[in-house]
Write an enzyme that holds these catalytic residues in place. Sequence first.
Site, PDB file in Angstrom:
ATOM      1  N   ARG A  79       0.846  -1.224   0.000  1.00  0.00           N
ATOM      2  CA  ARG A  79       0.000   0.000   0.000  1.00  0.00           C
ATOM      3  C   ARG A  79       0.871   1.260   0.000  1.00  0.00           C
ATOM      4  O   ARG A  79       0.564   2.241   0.671  1.00  0.00           O
ATOM      5  CB  ARG A  79      -0.942   0.028   1.210  1.00  0.00           C
ATOM      6  CG  ARG A  79      -1.830  -1.159   1.344  1.00  0.00           C
ATOM      7  CD  ARG A  79      -2.869  -1.286   0.228  1.00  0.00           C
ATOM      8  NE  ARG A  79      -3.582  -2.522   0.423  1.00  0.00           N
ATOM      9  CZ  ARG A  79      -3.219  -3.692  -0.126  1.00  0.00           C
ATOM     10  NH1 ARG A  79      -2.190  -3.764  -0.958  1.00  0.00           N
ATOM     11  NH2 ARG A  79      -3.897  -4.791   0.121  1.00  0.00           N
ATOM     12  N   GLU A 113      -4.549   2.862   6.516  1.00  0.00           N
ATOM     13  CA  GLU A 113      -4.471   2.657   5.066  1.00  0.00           C
ATOM     14  C   GLU A 113      -5.297   3.749   4.378  1.00  0.00           C
ATOM     15  O   GLU A 113      -4.934   4.251   3.320  1.00  0.00           O
ATOM     16  CB  GLU A 113      -5.006   1.266   4.717  1.00  0.00           C
ATOM     17  CG  GLU A 113      -4.996   0.973   3.237  1.00  0.00           C
ATOM     18  CD  GLU A 113      -5.366  -0.480   2.913  1.00  0.00           C
ATOM     19  OE1 GLU A 113      -4.990  -1.395   3.676  1.00  0.00           O
ATOM     20  OE2 GLU A 113      -6.042  -0.682   1.894  1.00  0.00           O
ATOM     21  N   SER A 131     -10.534  -1.821   4.185  1.00  0.00           N
ATOM     22  CA  SER A 131      -9.688  -1.941   5.377  1.00  0.00           C
ATOM     23  C   SER A 131      -9.183  -0.573   5.797  1.00  0.00           C
ATOM     24  O   SER A 131      -8.599   0.149   4.991  1.00  0.00           O
ATOM     25  CB  SER A 131      -8.493  -2.850   5.082  1.00  0.00           C
ATOM     26  OG  SER A 131      -8.951  -4.151   4.825  1.00  0.00           O
TER      27      SER A 131
HETATM   28  C1  LIG Z   1     -15.624  -2.542   0.123  1.00  0.00           C
HETATM   29  C2  LIG Z   1     -14.192  -2.155  -0.136  1.00  0.00           C
HETATM   30  C3  LIG Z   1     -13.246  -3.140  -0.333  1.00  0.00           C
HETATM   31  C4  LIG Z   1     -11.913  -2.788  -0.582  1.00  0.00           C
HETATM   32  N1  LIG Z   1     -11.011  -3.783  -0.776  1.00  0.00           N
HETATM   33  C5  LIG Z   1      -9.715  -3.460  -1.040  1.00  0.00           C
HETATM   34  C6  LIG Z   1      -8.742  -4.499  -1.263  1.00  0.00           C
HETATM   35  O1  LIG Z   1      -9.038  -5.683  -1.274  1.00  0.00           O
HETATM   36  N2  LIG Z   1      -7.464  -4.100  -1.499  1.00  0.00           N
HETATM   37  C7  LIG Z   1      -7.086  -2.797  -1.515  1.00  0.00           C
HETATM   38  O2  LIG Z   1      -5.916  -2.507  -1.733  1.00  0.00           O
HETATM   39  N3  LIG Z   1      -7.994  -1.809  -1.301  1.00  0.00           N
HETATM   40  C8  LIG Z   1      -9.280  -2.098  -1.065  1.00  0.00           C
HETATM   41  N4  LIG Z   1     -10.194  -1.095  -0.844  1.00  0.00           N
HETATM   42  C9  LIG Z   1      -9.740   0.308  -0.812  1.00  0.00           C
HETATM   43  C10 LIG Z   1      -9.852   1.047  -2.157  1.00  0.00           C
HETATM   44  O3  LIG Z   1     -10.892   0.494  -2.957  1.00  0.00           O
HETATM   45  C11 LIG Z   1      -8.550   1.023  -2.949  1.00  0.00           C
HETATM   46  O4  LIG Z   1      -7.507   1.629  -2.231  1.00  0.00           O
HETATM   47  C12 LIG Z   1      -8.725   1.710  -4.299  1.00  0.00           C
HETATM   48  O5  LIG Z   1      -7.627   1.419  -5.130  1.00  0.00           O
HETATM   49  C13 LIG Z   1      -8.868   3.233  -4.176  1.00  0.00           C
HETATM   50  O6  LIG Z   1      -9.219   3.741  -5.455  1.00  0.00           O
HETATM   51  P1  LIG Z   1     -10.079   5.073  -5.581  1.00  0.00           P
HETATM   52  O7  LIG Z   1     -10.195   5.408  -7.008  1.00  0.00           O
HETATM   53  O8  LIG Z   1     -11.368   4.918  -4.857  1.00  0.00           O
HETATM   54  O9  LIG Z   1      -9.146   6.100  -4.829  1.00  0.00           O
HETATM   55  P2  LIG Z   1      -9.595   7.331  -3.933  1.00  0.00           P
HETATM   56  O10 LIG Z   1     -10.195   6.820  -2.668  1.00  0.00           O
HETATM   57  O11 LIG Z   1     -10.384   8.278  -4.727  1.00  0.00           O
HETATM   58  O12 LIG Z   1      -8.183   7.952  -3.580  1.00  0.00           O
HETATM   59  C14 LIG Z   1      -7.277   7.248  -2.735  1.00  0.00           C
HETATM   60  C15 LIG Z   1      -5.934   7.987  -2.751  1.00  0.00           C
HETATM   61  O13 LIG Z   1      -5.375   7.884  -4.057  1.00  0.00           O
HETATM   62  C16 LIG Z   1      -5.147   9.188  -4.609  1.00  0.00           C
HETATM   63  N5  LIG Z   1      -5.462   9.153  -6.028  1.00  0.00           N
HETATM   64  C17 LIG Z   1      -6.658   8.845  -6.609  1.00  0.00           C
HETATM   65  N6  LIG Z   1      -6.549   8.929  -7.948  1.00  0.00           N
HETATM   66  C18 LIG Z   1      -5.273   9.304  -8.208  1.00  0.00           C
HETATM   67  C19 LIG Z   1      -4.544   9.559  -9.414  1.00  0.00           C
HETATM   68  N7  LIG Z   1      -5.125   9.449 -10.605  1.00  0.00           N
HETATM   69  N8  LIG Z   1      -3.247   9.906  -9.316  1.00  0.00           N
HETATM   70  C20 LIG Z   1      -2.640  10.016  -8.114  1.00  0.00           C
HETATM   71  N9  LIG Z   1      -3.281   9.811  -6.941  1.00  0.00           N
HETATM   72  C21 LIG Z   1      -4.580   9.446  -6.986  1.00  0.00           C
HETATM   73  C22 LIG Z   1      -6.086  10.112  -3.863  1.00  0.00           C
HETATM   74  O14 LIG Z   1      -5.602  11.443  -3.885  1.00  0.00           O
HETATM   75  C23 LIG Z   1      -6.067   9.484  -2.476  1.00  0.00           C
HETATM   76  O15 LIG Z   1      -4.933   9.905  -1.767  1.00  0.00           O
HETATM   77  C24 LIG Z   1     -11.532  -1.428  -0.605  1.00  0.00           C
HETATM   78  C25 LIG Z   1     -12.505  -0.428  -0.412  1.00  0.00           C
HETATM   79  C26 LIG Z   1     -13.821  -0.786  -0.186  1.00  0.00           C
HETATM   80  C27 LIG Z   1     -14.851   0.290  -0.013  1.00  0.00           C
END
Ligand SMILES: Cc1cc2nc3c(=O)[nH]c(=O)nc-3n(C[C@H](O)[C@H](O)[C@H](O)COP(=O)(O)OP(=O)(O)OC[C@H]3O[C@@H](n4cnc5c(N)ncnc54)[C@H](O)[C@@H]3O)c2cc1C
Length: 325
Positions: A170, A316, A246
């Site tokens: 992460r 995280e 998480s």
């Molecule tokens: C039900 C559920 C299950 C999940 N399971 C997992 C899992 O199994 N494994 C896991 O790793 N995560 C998991 N997650 C967490 C999450 O889905 C991941 O971290 C996902 O990759 C975040 O993507 P996002 O587009 O929603 O990012 P956001 O939440 O929108 O952003 C997260 C971070 O990334 C940055 N960011 C977003 N886009 C960009 C970009 N284009 N360039 C640079 N920085 C950027 C943002 O500024 C922020 O700091 C889960 C979440 C939920 C709700």
Amino acid sequence: MTQTHLHAPLRGKLRLDEPMAAHVSWRAGGVAKRCYVPADLADLELFLKTCDGAVHFVGLGSNLLVRDGGLRGTVILLHGALNHIKLTAEGLVYAEAGVSSPKVASFAARHDLEGAEFLSGIPGTVGGALAMNAGCYGKETWQCVRKVLTIDGRGTLRERLPSEYEIGYRHVALRVMSNGEWGMKNGAGTPSPHYPSPITHHPEEWFVAAWFGFTPGDGKAAKKKAKEWLAKRMATQPLTQPNAGSVFRNPPGDYAARLIEASGLKALTIGGAQVSEKHANFIVNLGNATAADIESLIETVQAKVKQAHGVELVREVRIIGDKND
Ligand SMILES: Cc1cc2nc3c(=O)[nH]c(=O)nc-3n(C[C@H](O)[C@H](O)[C@H](O)COP(=O)(O)OP(=O)(O)OC[C@H]3O[C@@H](n4cnc5c(N)ncnc54)[C@H](O)[C@@H]3O)c2cc1C
């Protein structure tokens, strides 16, 4: 929320005072002063060239909490904006940062590629998966990345290789060179005296696309595996309540959920935020949680686990914005 017209040639949508609860999976939090949804990559380049002040990139907000006092800068919303995905002549999957991770998994399976199944249960965008090195079931995003396309605060695009980043659990950080520039021009994978350890994310560089390399194989088998993993998630995660996955990283050799449960914190509630009864490393919004409720519950869990087990849980989820006075 107010929508404002932009001067040509910008073609995206600028919204003022946008409630961020609509853009994060916790469905809580404050308002962004300005929110821009680019029309496409060229439009994003142009917008950044003319944009002053802090910029926050947001994908599907599935790993993000915006404090109740809101955000003063400009939020760039990529989901539904940069959503181009294609198979290249070299057999790589090129996906823009706003494409959802499950879509990458289904696209790969449709083209008889294996190895993207883990992305099917991660409810974020490609940009968020790259920023977080999202992963599950023993696989992480950057294991599949061949190249990325980034953009900086001046709207300049750059192609970068995985070797230009320090990548961990992460954790993703662009390496900084001794001359103060970012990136590793020699492409080496480990820090050296000339290319010291990275200190942080580049303050002004974000992901706009990636080229993924998956393995030619059986698309039907990939779909079946993804379906089984999704069923496992449904059985073990509180997916019917707003959450952000998480909350804490697993400490080395242990599980955050085990430590939280062993500290007797399941169902602990502050305001409208609760430690999930189904999965102790999830915090759910019972319906009326504020960002302050969620943050306060996060801090309480950290303090109690430290007290009970001597382990410092590391967050995280990302938290941004101002607290309410
Ligand atoms: C039900 C559920 C299950 C999940 N399971 C997992 C899992 O199994 N494994 C896991 O790793 N995560 C998991 N997650 C967490 C999450 O889905 C991941 O971290 C996902 O990759 C975040 O993507 P996002 O587009 O929603 O990012 P956001 O939440 O929108 O952003 C997260 C971070 O990334 C940055 N960011 C977003 N886009 C960009 C970009 N284009 N360039 C640079 N920085 C950027 C943002 O500024 C922020 O700091 C889960 C979440 C939920 C709700």
